[in-house]
Design a protein around this motif. Structure first.
Motif, PDB file in Angstrom:
ATOM      1  N   PRO A 150      90.464  41.327  24.097  1.00 35.97           N
ATOM      2  CA  PRO A 150      91.074  41.078  25.400  1.00 35.97           C
ATOM      3  C   PRO A 150      92.591  41.270  25.340  1.00 35.97           C
ATOM      4  O   PRO A 150      93.182  41.219  24.258  1.00 35.97           O
ATOM      5  CB  PRO A 150      90.742  39.606  25.678  1.00 35.97           C
ATOM      6  N   SER A 151      93.191  41.447  26.497  1.00 34.46           N
ATOM      7  CA  SER A 151      94.638  41.573  26.588  1.00 34.46           C
ATOM      8  C   SER A 151      95.289  40.313  26.000  1.00 34.46           C
ATOM      9  O   SER A 151      94.831  39.204  26.253  1.00 34.46           O
ATOM     10  CB  SER A 151      94.985  41.740  28.063  1.00 34.46           C
ATOM     11  N   GLY A 152      96.316  40.513  25.180  1.00 36.26           N
ATOM     12  CA  GLY A 152      97.020  39.376  24.581  1.00 36.26           C
ATOM     13  C   GLY A 152      96.395  38.873  23.298  1.00 36.26           C
ATOM     14  O   GLY A 152      96.854  37.890  22.718  1.00 36.26           O
ATOM     15  N   SER A 153      95.323  39.533  22.813  1.00 39.46           N
ATOM     16  CA  SER A 153      94.638  39.036  21.612  1.00 39.46           C
ATOM     17  C   SER A 153      95.355  39.434  20.317  1.00 39.46           C
ATOM     18  O   SER A 153      94.989  38.979  19.242  1.00 39.46           O
ATOM     19  CB  SER A 153      93.187  39.527  21.592  1.00 39.46           C
ATOM     20  N   GLY A 154      96.347  40.320  20.418  1.00 45.29           N
ATOM     21  CA  GLY A 154      97.127  40.663  19.233  1.00 45.29           C
ATOM     22  C   GLY A 154      96.899  42.065  18.697  1.00 45.29           C
ATOM     23  O   GLY A 154      97.380  42.403  17.610  1.00 45.29           O
ATOM     24  N   LYS A 155      96.192  42.894  19.459  1.00 44.27           N
ATOM     25  CA  LYS A 155      95.863  44.254  18.986  1.00 44.27           C
ATOM     26  C   LYS A 155      97.118  45.076  18.687  1.00 44.27           C
ATOM     27  O   LYS A 155      97.248  45.639  17.604  1.00 44.27           O
ATOM     28  CB  LYS A 155      95.031  45.005  20.042  1.00 44.27           C
ATOM     29  N   SER A 156      98.014  45.138  19.670  1.00 38.60           N
ATOM     30  CA  SER A 156      99.216  45.970  19.482  1.00 38.60           C
ATOM     31  C   SER A 156     100.094  45.397  18.380  1.00 38.60           C
ATOM     32  O   SER A 156     100.655  46.147  17.576  1.00 38.60           O
ATOM     33  CB  SER A 156     100.029  46.054  20.772  1.00 38.60           C
ATOM     34  N   THR A 157     100.192  44.069  18.350  1.00 30.68           N
ATOM     35  CA  THR A 157     101.009  43.450  17.294  1.00 30.68           C
ATOM     36  C   THR A 157     100.454  43.812  15.921  1.00 30.68           C
ATOM     37  O   THR A 157     101.204  44.214  15.031  1.00 30.68           O
ATOM     38  CB  THR A 157     101.024  41.916  17.471  1.00 30.68           C
ATOM     39  N   TYR A 185     106.212  35.202  17.395  1.00 24.77           N
ATOM     40  CA  TYR A 185     107.324  35.640  18.240  1.00 24.77           C
ATOM     41  C   TYR A 185     107.996  34.400  18.823  1.00 24.77           C
ATOM     42  O   TYR A 185     107.317  33.432  19.163  1.00 24.77           O
ATOM     43  CB  TYR A 185     106.821  36.477  19.420  1.00 24.77           C
ATOM     44  N   VAL A 206     105.109  32.078  20.159  1.00 21.16           N
ATOM     45  CA  VAL A 206     103.741  32.609  20.302  1.00 21.16           C
ATOM     46  C   VAL A 206     103.251  33.055  18.941  1.00 21.16           C
ATOM     47  O   VAL A 206     103.922  33.833  18.260  1.00 21.16           O
ATOM     48  CB  VAL A 206     103.721  33.843  21.245  1.00 21.16           C
ATOM     49  N   ALA A 259     101.115  35.404  17.431  1.00 17.51           N
ATOM     50  CA  ALA A 259     100.379  36.601  17.849  1.00 17.51           C
ATOM     51  C   ALA A 259      99.338  37.012  16.810  1.00 17.51           C
ATOM     52  O   ALA A 259      98.312  37.602  17.172  1.00 17.51           O
ATOM     53  CB  ALA A 259     101.347  37.744  18.111  1.00 17.51           C
TER      54      ALA A 259
HETATM   55  P1  ADP Z   1      97.317  42.963  22.973  1.00 20.22           P
HETATM   56  O1  ADP Z   1      97.814  44.242  22.380  1.00 20.22           O
HETATM   57  O2  ADP Z   1      95.962  42.550  22.451  1.00 20.22           O
HETATM   58  O3  ADP Z   1      97.350  42.950  24.475  1.00 20.22           O
HETATM   59  P2  ADP Z   1      99.777  41.873  21.950  1.00 20.22           P
HETATM   60  O4  ADP Z   1      99.752  42.138  20.492  1.00 20.22           O
HETATM   61  O5  ADP Z   1     100.600  42.763  22.809  1.00 20.22           O
HETATM   62  O6  ADP Z   1      98.278  41.788  22.493  1.00 20.22           O
HETATM   63  O7  ADP Z   1     100.285  40.382  22.183  1.00 20.22           O
HETATM   64  C1  ADP Z   1      99.791  39.251  21.459  1.00 20.22           C
HETATM   65  C2  ADP Z   1     100.577  38.017  21.900  1.00 20.22           C
HETATM   66  O8  ADP Z   1     101.936  38.132  21.463  1.00 20.22           O
HETATM   67  C3  ADP Z   1     100.647  37.842  23.410  1.00 20.22           C
HETATM   68  O9  ADP Z   1     100.605  36.454  23.688  1.00 20.22           O
HETATM   69  C4  ADP Z   1     101.977  38.433  23.779  1.00 20.22           C
HETATM   70  O10 ADP Z   1     102.488  37.855  24.939  1.00 20.22           O
HETATM   71  C5  ADP Z   1     102.822  38.097  22.567  1.00 20.22           C
HETATM   72  N1  ADP Z   1     103.887  39.095  22.319  1.00 20.22           N
HETATM   73  C6  ADP Z   1     103.706  40.410  22.035  1.00 20.22           C
HETATM   74  N2  ADP Z   1     104.885  41.022  21.831  1.00 20.22           N
HETATM   75  C7  ADP Z   1     105.841  40.071  22.001  1.00 20.22           C
HETATM   76  C8  ADP Z   1     107.284  40.070  21.928  1.00 20.22           C
HETATM   77  N3  ADP Z   1     107.973  41.169  21.618  1.00 20.22           N
HETATM   78  N4  ADP Z   1     107.914  38.909  22.163  1.00 20.22           N
HETATM   79  C9  ADP Z   1     107.235  37.771  22.441  1.00 20.22           C
HETATM   80  N5  ADP Z   1     105.886  37.702  22.535  1.00 20.22           N
HETATM   81  C10 ADP Z   1     105.199  38.825  22.312  1.00 20.22           C
END
Ligand code: ADP
Length: 256
Positions: free
Chosen positions: A40-47, A12, A19, A21
């Protein structure tokens, strides 16, 4: 396999805000299983989930949903794939406020001009405990009831795979348990394939397999884990890879 990813990287932003991700993720999601992604939060699960669900393009690497390789599909084909093959359950329920619960449940099928199987629809609605709420609009339902509508909507078309992002995150524990049991039942009895992102070890303990992420990579997995095993794995991750005591026992490899 329901979904496969090879060497998937997702970046991203640019320059200072860049970042990474996802870092060269390889993963196979088996058909007819309930798989959970934790970390953990921010580990890339949702991505990872958004990339696997064809909601977000990857920066590099390849993803297949069934036989479709996503980066070979155009926007129209991707829309059709999402509509016909995938069910979504998100924390923001994404219900249409002007439609009743029943209309929201059958909406994806109506859009695709497909007939829902009345017997299955009845079973879904009854199991999920919505039979007496079908004529209500979302604003007349509690958060838990709205989420149950969203779950019913995802299950009704019997999609090839259901993706859930914290599907029980906003629910009280009883409602959450009921929904997880129903998701489990749809895997066991109907061979439904489900991939969930969750931070809750209890929710993840309904899964056949739990993948653990840290810093954009899948770093560990547990097969048929208990909530305790999962909690220990999470602790292991949060302490930088050192088990506080002995590593948790777990089965490695599939029994079939
Ligand atoms: P999780 O679901 O594990 O909390 P995310 O997949 O949401 O993690 O995020 C992984 C990393 O990518 C984080 O550092 C987050 O800040 C970054 N990130 C996620 N979505 C975006 C976006 N749309 N733009 C920029 N950075 C993003």
């Amino acid at each position: 396999m329901a979904v496969s990813a090879r060497q998937v990287t997702k970046i991203y932003g640019k320059g200072n805000t860049r970042v990474k991700a996802l870092r060269s993720v390889d993963v196979d999601i088996q058909r007819g299983r309930l798989t959970a992604i934790m970390g953990p939060s921010g580990s890339g699960k949702s991505t990872l989930m958004h990339c696997l669900a064809a909601l977000e393009p990857v920066t590099s690497g390849h993803i297949w949903i069934g036989r479709s390789q996503l980066n070979r599909l155009n926007e129209r084909q991707l829309t059709r794939l999402r509509r016909d093959k995938i069910g979504f359950i998100f924390q923001a329920y994404n219900l249409i406020p002007t439609l009743t619960a029943a209309e929201n449940i059958t909406l994806p099928m109506d859009i695709a001009r497909r007939q829902s199987d009345p017997q299955w629809l009845k079973q879904v609605v009854e199991t999920i405990g919505l039979a007496d709420r079908l004529r209500h609009r979302p604003s007349q339902l509690s958060g838990g009831q709205q989420q149950r509508v969203a779950v019913a909507r995802a299950l009704t078309s019997r999609p090839d795979i259901i993706f859930g992002d914290e599907p029980t995150g906003n629910l009280d524990s009883n409602t959450g348990k009921r929904i997880l049991e129903f998701l489990r039942h749809s895997v066991d009895a109907l061979g439904q394939t489900i991939l969930l992102v969750t931070h809750d070890p209890l929710a993840a303990s309904y899964a056949d397999r739990v993948l653990f992420m840290a810093d954009g990579s899948i770093v560990d997995e547990a097969i048929y884990p208990t909530a305790d095993t999962i909690a220990q794995c999470m602790l292991h991750l949060s302490t930088g890879g050192h088990y506080p005591t002995a590593p948790p026992e777990r089965t490695t490899g599939w029994d079939s």
